[in-house]
Design an enzyme around this catalytic site. Structure first.
Site, PDB file in Angstrom:
ATOM      1  N   SER A   1       0.452  -1.348  -0.339  1.00  0.00           N
ATOM      2  CA  SER A   1      -0.052  -0.131  -0.076  1.00  0.00           C
ATOM      3  C   SER A   1       0.815   1.024   0.593  1.00  0.00           C
ATOM      4  O   SER A   1       1.809   0.899   0.233  1.00  0.00           O
ATOM      5  CB  SER A   1      -0.913   0.019   1.351  1.00  0.00           C
ATOM      6  OG  SER A   1      -1.068   1.186   1.217  1.00  0.00           O
TER       7      SER A   1
ATOM      8  N   TYR B   1      -2.704  -0.077  10.704  1.00  0.00           N
ATOM      9  CA  TYR B   1      -2.836  -0.157   9.189  1.00  0.00           C
ATOM     10  C   TYR B   1      -1.874  -0.131   8.446  1.00  0.00           C
ATOM     11  O   TYR B   1      -0.610  -0.961   7.823  1.00  0.00           O
ATOM     12  CB  TYR B   1      -3.744   0.854   8.352  1.00  0.00           C
ATOM     13  CG  TYR B   1      -4.309  -0.131   6.946  1.00  0.00           C
ATOM     14  CD1 TYR B   1      -4.470  -1.503   6.529  1.00  0.00           C
ATOM     15  CD2 TYR B   1      -3.908   0.897   5.503  1.00  0.00           C
ATOM     16  CE1 TYR B   1      -4.299  -1.736   5.220  1.00  0.00           C
ATOM     17  CE2 TYR B   1      -3.298   0.625   4.786  1.00  0.00           C
ATOM     18  CZ  TYR B   1      -4.126  -0.980   4.015  1.00  0.00           C
ATOM     19  OH  TYR B   1      -3.657  -1.339   2.917  1.00  0.00           O
TER      20      TYR B   1
END
Length: 232
Positions: free
Chosen positions: A130, A143
């Protein structure tokens, strides 16, 4: 087993994982990773050559049983993951634990179990990371923490496995138009406009680039960002 190269895709039933399956289906025998065997069997029937890889990736016994049925593996693609957002002061231990178990520990466990097959095939490991694997901000500590850890894992794995002929790629998409993105917008209290974000098939094309690299080359890290260009 099909004569085509074999690709295992975790999180294959939706979002980026499903787009990767669609992209690789013409050239690969697919092992479609997920937890629901019935749903995976139905999905498998829609591809030219595919079968389920049903396992709860946090369960070592299930992973061992599923891996035992893989005679060879050319590509391992880690696409399964969870998104947990919240301020550090508010996030529970369970939220931290689940995030690292799914996004990091399960990746490490499955990779370790499949390294013999990958080494034998001169295969590839491709992790869908990501943009949060490079930067973090308010609300994204857990995250981003998992994605930073995943980047450290793939960086180390790449160097360790070079002598064994295994290539390792880390794909870093920005915001992608998936149901996870819709959930994130709801958490942020923002309207969700999928056309503003990267389509899953664009991430799949990045995976295709890595998969198709010939043996003298490797796509080690690829960042795919929203253009920011107003559409429509």
């Amino acid at each position: 087993m099909s004569p085509n190269p074999v690709a295992l895709i975790t999180g294959a039933s939706r979002g980026i994982g499903r787009a990767i399956a669609d992209e690789l289906a013409p050239t690969h025998h697919l092992l479609l990773g997920g937890r629901d065997l019935t749903a995976l069997a139905h999905l498998s029937s829609s591809f030219p050559s595919a079968e389920p890889f049903a396992a709860e990736l946090r369960d070592a016994g299930q992973v061992a049983a599923a891996v035992a049925g893989i005679p060879r593996l050319d590509v391992l693609i880690h696409s399964a993951g969870v998104l947990r957002m919240g301020a550090i002061a508010e996030l529970s231990d369970d939220a931290w634990r689940e995030s690292f178990e799914v996004n990091v520990f399960a990746v490490a466990s499955l990779t370790r179990a499949l390294l013999p097959a990958l080494r034998a095939a001169g295969g590839q490991v491709i992790a869908i990371n990501s943009g949060s694997g490079y930067t973090s901000g308010a609300g994204s500590a857990v995250y981003s923490g998992t994605k930073f850890a995943l980047r450290a894992f793939t960086d180390a794995l790449r160097e360790e496995e070079r002598p064994n002929g295994v290539r390792v790629s880390s794909i870093h998409p920005g915001r992608v138009a998936t149901d996870m993105q819709e959930e994130l917008h709801a958490w942020e209290g923002r309207d969700y406009r999928p056309e503003a974000w990267i389509r899953p098939d664009q991430v799949a094309k990045g995976v295709r680039l890595a998969v198709d690299a010939t043996r003298e080359a490797a796509v080690e890290s690829l960042s795919i960002r929203p253009s920011g260009i107003a559409l429509g």
